[in-house]
Design a protein around this motif. Structure first.
Motif, PDB file in Angstrom:
ATOM      1  N   UNK A   1     -12.234  37.592 -27.175  1.00 35.98           N
ATOM      2  CA  UNK A   1     -12.740  38.961 -27.036  1.00 35.98           C
ATOM      3  C   UNK A   1     -13.952  39.168 -27.931  1.00 35.98           C
ATOM      4  N   UNK A   2     -13.842  38.701 -29.171  1.00 35.05           N
ATOM      5  CA  UNK A   2     -14.950  38.741 -30.131  1.00 35.05           C
ATOM      6  C   UNK A   2     -14.988  37.416 -30.866  1.00 35.05           C
ATOM      7  N   UNK A   3     -16.170  36.828 -30.967  1.00 37.05           N
ATOM      8  CA  UNK A   3     -16.288  35.578 -31.700  1.00 37.05           C
ATOM      9  C   UNK A   3     -15.881  35.796 -33.152  1.00 37.05           C
ATOM     10  N   UNK A   4     -15.084  34.863 -33.663  1.00 38.04           N
ATOM     11  CA  UNK A   4     -14.647  34.967 -35.052  1.00 38.04           C
ATOM     12  C   UNK A   4     -13.382  35.764 -35.242  1.00 38.04           C
ATOM     13  N   UNK A   5     -12.810  36.285 -34.143  1.00 30.81           N
ATOM     14  CA  UNK A   5     -11.597  37.096 -34.238  1.00 30.81           C
ATOM     15  C   UNK A   5     -10.466  36.417 -33.468  1.00 30.81           C
ATOM     16  N   UNK A   6      -9.381  36.105 -34.159  1.00 31.91           N
ATOM     17  CA  UNK A   6      -8.206  35.504 -33.536  1.00 31.91           C
ATOM     18  C   UNK A   6      -7.075  36.535 -33.470  1.00 31.91           C
ATOM     19  N   UNK A   7      -6.154  36.336 -32.543  1.00 36.36           N
ATOM     20  CA  UNK A   7      -5.054  37.279 -32.423  1.00 36.36           C
ATOM     21  C   UNK A   7      -3.826  36.661 -31.798  1.00 36.36           C
ATOM     22  N   UNK A   8      -2.696  37.295 -32.020  1.00 35.78           N
ATOM     23  CA  UNK A   8      -1.420  36.886 -31.447  1.00 35.78           C
ATOM     24  C   UNK A   8      -0.634  38.132 -31.107  1.00 35.78           C
ATOM     25  N   UNK A   9       0.079  38.117 -29.981  1.00 34.85           N
ATOM     26  CA  UNK A   9       0.824  39.302 -29.545  1.00 34.85           C
ATOM     27  C   UNK A   9       2.140  38.907 -28.906  1.00 34.85           C
ATOM     28  N   UNK A  10       3.087  39.824 -28.934  1.00 38.34           N
ATOM     29  CA  UNK A  10       4.385  39.621 -28.305  1.00 38.34           C
ATOM     30  C   UNK A  10       4.833  40.935 -27.680  1.00 38.34           C
TER      31      UNK A  10
ATOM     32  N   UNK B   1     -14.533  38.451 -16.260  1.00 40.60           N
ATOM     33  CA  UNK B   1     -15.866  38.249 -16.842  1.00 40.60           C
ATOM     34  C   UNK B   1     -15.784  37.757 -18.283  1.00 40.60           C
ATOM     35  N   UNK B   2     -16.723  36.938 -18.716  1.00 35.25           N
ATOM     36  CA  UNK B   2     -16.720  36.462 -20.103  1.00 35.25           C
ATOM     37  C   UNK B   2     -17.205  37.542 -21.060  1.00 35.25           C
ATOM     38  N   UNK B   3     -16.507  37.704 -22.161  1.00 32.60           N
ATOM     39  CA  UNK B   3     -16.986  38.597 -23.222  1.00 32.60           C
ATOM     40  C   UNK B   3     -17.557  37.783 -24.378  1.00 32.60           C
ATOM     41  N   UNK B   4     -17.161  36.510 -24.464  1.00 35.43           N
ATOM     42  CA  UNK B   4     -17.738  35.550 -25.412  1.00 35.43           C
ATOM     43  C   UNK B   4     -17.751  34.201 -24.696  1.00 35.43           C
ATOM     44  N   UNK B   5     -18.422  33.188 -25.264  1.00 34.03           N
ATOM     45  CA  UNK B   5     -18.402  31.855 -24.647  1.00 34.03           C
ATOM     46  C   UNK B   5     -17.004  31.240 -24.595  1.00 34.03           C
ATOM     47  N   UNK B   6     -16.057  31.782 -25.356  1.00 37.55           N
ATOM     48  CA  UNK B   6     -14.707  31.227 -25.395  1.00 37.55           C
ATOM     49  C   UNK B   6     -13.743  31.917 -24.427  1.00 37.55           C
ATOM     50  N   UNK B   7     -14.186  32.964 -23.765  1.00 40.10           N
ATOM     51  CA  UNK B   7     -13.307  33.679 -22.841  1.00 40.10           C
ATOM     52  C   UNK B   7     -12.877  32.770 -21.693  1.00 40.10           C
ATOM     53  N   UNK B   8     -11.597  32.804 -21.375  1.00 40.58           N
ATOM     54  CA  UNK B   8     -11.103  32.037 -20.233  1.00 40.58           C
ATOM     55  C   UNK B   8     -11.510  32.755 -18.953  1.00 40.58           C
ATOM     56  N   UNK B   9     -12.307  32.088 -18.125  1.00 38.93           N
ATOM     57  CA  UNK B   9     -12.775  32.691 -16.875  1.00 38.93           C
ATOM     58  C   UNK B   9     -12.239  31.954 -15.653  1.00 38.93           C
ATOM     59  N   UNK B  10     -11.475  30.901 -15.872  1.00 38.46           N
ATOM     60  CA  UNK B  10     -10.866  30.145 -14.786  1.00 38.46           C
ATOM     61  C   UNK B  10      -9.461  30.675 -14.523  1.00 38.46           C
ATOM     62  N   UNK B  11      -9.206  31.094 -13.291  1.00 34.71           N
ATOM     63  CA  UNK B  11      -7.879  31.599 -12.939  1.00 34.71           C
ATOM     64  C   UNK B  11      -6.817  30.523 -13.143  1.00 34.71           C
ATOM     65  N   UNK B  12      -7.146  29.293 -12.787  1.00 34.38           N
ATOM     66  CA  UNK B  12      -6.193  28.193 -12.930  1.00 34.38           C
ATOM     67  C   UNK B  12      -5.833  27.967 -14.396  1.00 34.38           C
TER      68      UNK B  12
END
Length: 269
Positions: A210-219, A178-189
């Motif tokens: 996840x939240x508009x205006x919030x960027x993140x990176x993880x490893x 489900x989309x949490x913002x307009x930028x959420x990836x909702x396409x499985x492909x």
């Protein structure tokens, strides 16, 4: 002469009073709602569960007294209490992970100036079990204990990329996208294509997903057997934080994750 028996409680097959079992089940459901929503009022919880408001109010007061829930005085809503985290941390592996990662998270937050989180996977969701605010952090959002969607977070993408195709299909089939913002990836492909890049690069990013205006990176953080135990993420506001533009950030993040992995018994090949 007729004898009168006092009506006692109904009992389940295992001998436990039905009312007690129902209270336990309701309390667990309340906690799950608070975890999923990040915070909810008495009326919201009562409506979702189809239970009278006074019943939920009593349950929340008991949970609050035990440290399992706490009330946000500003909004009048309840959220998970620190007692939940204490219970989670009693699990040996996670307790060790939080303890071993803490000094590394603090150093990384000081280096980057942004918020650093340690996350684990729980019931198909990402839950942050520790957080350190950097000196540049403006917001005071507390993500500890809050369940976040696996497809819309950088840590979640790290976990998904580490799964085999069957496990990933199961998880995404159960949670949906489900989309949490307009930028959420909702396409499985589209998500699958991005996860290939995550596996190759060794890190994942999100940009307002996840939240508009919030960027993140993880490893990822690895355990002694080579499995992914958790994920370390760095997040910040998009006006100053763009993970793709800083090779130094990626290098520092990977170094931190390797150090925590080493502390957890992982030996790099």
């Amino acid at each position: 002469m007729l004898s009168h028996k006092t009506q006692g409680p109904d009992y389940a097959a295992d001998g436990e009073p039905q009312a007690s079992l129902q209270s336990v089940e309701r309390a667990i459901t309340v906690l799950k709602i608070l975890a999923r929503t990040g915070g909810a009022g008495v009326s919201e919880v009562a409506e979702e569960m189809g239970v009278h408001r006074s019943t939920i109010s009593r349950l929340l007061r008991v949970l609050e007294a035990r440290g399992m829930a706490q009330q946000n005085s500003g909004r009048g809503k309840y959220q998970l209490g620190l007692g939940i985290l204490q219970l989670a941390n009693s699990i040996p592996v996670r307790l060790n992970l939080v303890r071993e990662a803490r000094p590394v998270l603090e150093a990384l937050a000081a280096q980057t100036g942004e918020t650093v989180n340690l996350a684990v996977l729980s019931s198909n969701y990402v839950v942050n079990v520790d957080e350190v605010m950097g000196p540049s952090t403006l917001a005071t959002q507390d993500w500890i204990g809050r369940l976040t969607p696996i497809h819309a977070t950088s840590s979640g993408k790290v976990f998904l990329a580490a799964m085999d195709a069957a496990e990933r299909s199961r998880v995404l089939g159960e949670t949906g996208m489900p989309p949490t913002t307009p930028r959420t990836i909702t396409s499985r492909q589209d998500l699958e294509a991005q996860l290939v890049e995550v596996a190759e690069a060794g890190y994942a990013t999100v940009y307002g997903e996840l939240e508009l205006g919030l960027n993140g990176i993880a490893t990822p953080v690895f355990g002694h057997s080579g499995t992914v135990l958790g994920a370390i993420s760095v997040s910040g506001p998009e006006f100053r934080f763009d993970p793709r533009k800083s090779r130094t950030l990626v290098r520092e993040l990977k170094h931190s994750a390797r150090e925590v992995s080493r502390r957890m018994g992982h030996a790099e090949a």
